[in-house]
Design a protein around this motif. Structure first.
Motif, PDB file in Angstrom:
ATOM      1  N   LEU A  86     -51.577  46.047  45.338  1.00 12.12           N
ATOM      2  CA  LEU A  86     -51.912  47.234  44.246  1.00 12.12           C
ATOM      3  C   LEU A  86     -52.570  48.137  44.434  1.00 12.12           C
ATOM      4  O   LEU A  86     -52.031  49.163  44.801  1.00 12.12           O
ATOM      5  N   ASP A  87     -53.439  48.215  44.660  1.00 12.97           N
ATOM      6  CA  ASP A  87     -54.322  48.826  45.376  1.00 12.97           C
ATOM      7  C   ASP A  87     -54.622  50.157  46.428  1.00 12.97           C
ATOM      8  O   ASP A  87     -54.343  51.159  46.208  1.00 12.97           O
ATOM      9  N   VAL A  88     -53.966  49.592  47.336  1.00 14.58           N
ATOM     10  CA  VAL A  88     -53.718  49.807  48.621  1.00 14.58           C
ATOM     11  C   VAL A  88     -52.334  51.134  47.827  1.00 14.58           C
ATOM     12  O   VAL A  88     -52.565  52.516  48.615  1.00 14.58           O
ATOM     13  N   VAL A  89     -51.394  49.738  46.896  1.00 11.50           N
ATOM     14  CA  VAL A  89     -50.130  51.182  47.309  1.00 11.50           C
ATOM     15  C   VAL A  89     -50.218  52.737  46.144  1.00 11.50           C
ATOM     16  O   VAL A  89     -50.218  53.494  46.763  1.00 11.50           O
TER      17      VAL A  89
ATOM     18  N   ALA B 216     -60.247  48.287  54.705  1.00 11.29           N
ATOM     19  CA  ALA B 216     -61.495  48.338  54.975  1.00 11.29           C
ATOM     20  C   ALA B 216     -61.921  46.466  55.173  1.00 11.29           C
ATOM     21  O   ALA B 216     -62.089  46.113  56.703  1.00 11.29           O
ATOM     22  N   ASP B 217     -61.558  45.496  54.475  1.00  9.05           N
ATOM     23  CA  ASP B 217     -61.397  44.417  54.964  1.00  9.05           C
ATOM     24  C   ASP B 217     -60.790  43.684  55.642  1.00  9.05           C
ATOM     25  O   ASP B 217     -61.246  42.565  56.057  1.00  9.05           O
ATOM     26  N   LEU B 218     -59.542  44.111  55.957  1.00  5.07           N
ATOM     27  CA  LEU B 218     -58.577  43.848  57.082  1.00  5.07           C
ATOM     28  C   LEU B 218     -59.087  44.341  58.475  1.00  5.07           C
ATOM     29  O   LEU B 218     -58.643  43.615  59.242  1.00  5.07           O
TER      30      LEU B 218
ATOM     31  N   THR C 225     -60.467  57.644  51.354  1.00  4.59           N
ATOM     32  CA  THR C 225     -59.975  56.570  50.582  1.00  4.59           C
ATOM     33  C   THR C 225     -58.836  55.704  50.665  1.00  4.59           C
ATOM     34  O   THR C 225     -59.394  54.448  50.358  1.00  4.59           O
ATOM     35  N   TYR C 226     -58.120  55.956  51.077  1.00  2.00           N
ATOM     36  CA  TYR C 226     -56.821  54.800  51.558  1.00  2.00           C
ATOM     37  C   TYR C 226     -57.793  54.322  53.260  1.00  2.00           C
ATOM     38  O   TYR C 226     -57.395  52.575  52.039  1.00  2.00           O
ATOM     39  N   ARG C 227     -58.406  53.694  53.392  1.00  2.47           N
ATOM     40  CA  ARG C 227     -58.848  53.831  54.561  1.00  2.47           C
ATOM     41  C   ARG C 227     -59.924  52.167  53.547  1.00  2.47           C
ATOM     42  O   ARG C 227     -60.602  51.211  54.133  1.00  2.47           O
ATOM     43  N   ALA C 228     -60.021  52.999  52.721  1.00  8.10           N
ATOM     44  CA  ALA C 228     -61.410  52.025  52.243  1.00  8.10           C
ATOM     45  C   ALA C 228     -60.975  50.885  51.776  1.00  8.10           C
ATOM     46  O   ALA C 228     -61.091  50.158  51.427  1.00  8.10           O
ATOM     47  N   HIS C 229     -59.656  50.881  50.965  1.00  7.32           N
ATOM     48  CA  HIS C 229     -59.444  49.707  50.889  1.00  7.32           C
ATOM     49  C   HIS C 229     -58.487  48.326  51.835  1.00  7.32           C
ATOM     50  O   HIS C 229     -58.013  47.870  51.145  1.00  7.32           O
TER      51      HIS C 229
END
Length: 145
Positions: free
Chosen positions: A111-114, A136-138, A130-134
């Motif tokens: 949901l955060d990515v969306v 980053a863990d992947l 900002t989108y990339r930050a969501h």
């Protein structure tokens, strides 16, 4: 859970048919038959072997649906509903609690990515910080070089 059919029926004098129950919960009747075949339901039978469902059966169907929404497999749902010992019932639920928590975390992350995508004004979303930050863990592959 859909409730497309109002079941304002005196359940003591008018048990419901499989079609009534299926319509009420938005399920195909074959699902109720399957649940019966695997020991999740046991509606009363009347002349001709026709199934008749009581208010207790409706609560059981509702329990099965909620447990399925939580990701419990049918054998665990059967064990949960059949357990007469609270400790046994809790064991079944604890086994599934961790997986449910993991699903919730994954869904929150999705949901955060969306939402980051919806809030991004960049022409190319793949370059949005900002989108990339969501994500980053992947993307992280291991330790730093």
């Amino acid at each position: 859970m859909p409730a497309s059919v109002g079941l304002n029926v005196d359940m003591k004098s008018s048990p419901l048919t499989i079609g009534d129950v299926a319509d009420h919960f938005g399920l195909p009747a074959h699902v109720l038959r399957h649940w019966e075949s695997v020991g999740l339901l046991s509606p009363a039978r009347v002349t001709g072997g026709r199934r008749r469902y009581t208010r207790d059966d409706l609560f059981r169907v509702a329990s099965i649906l909620r447990a399925k929404q939580a990701g419990l497999p049918l054998p665990d749902i059967r064990a949960f509903l059949a357990a007469r010992d609270p400790a046994a019932r809790k064991d079944v639920l604890r086994r599934n609690q961790r997986a449910l928590h993991e699903r919730i975390v994954a869904l929150r992350s999705a949901l955060d990515v969306v939402e980051a995508g919806l809030n991004c004004a960049h022409d190319d979303i793949s370059t949005c910080p900002t989108y990339r930050a969501h994500l980053a863990d992947l993307v992280e592959v291991g330790g730093s070089d």
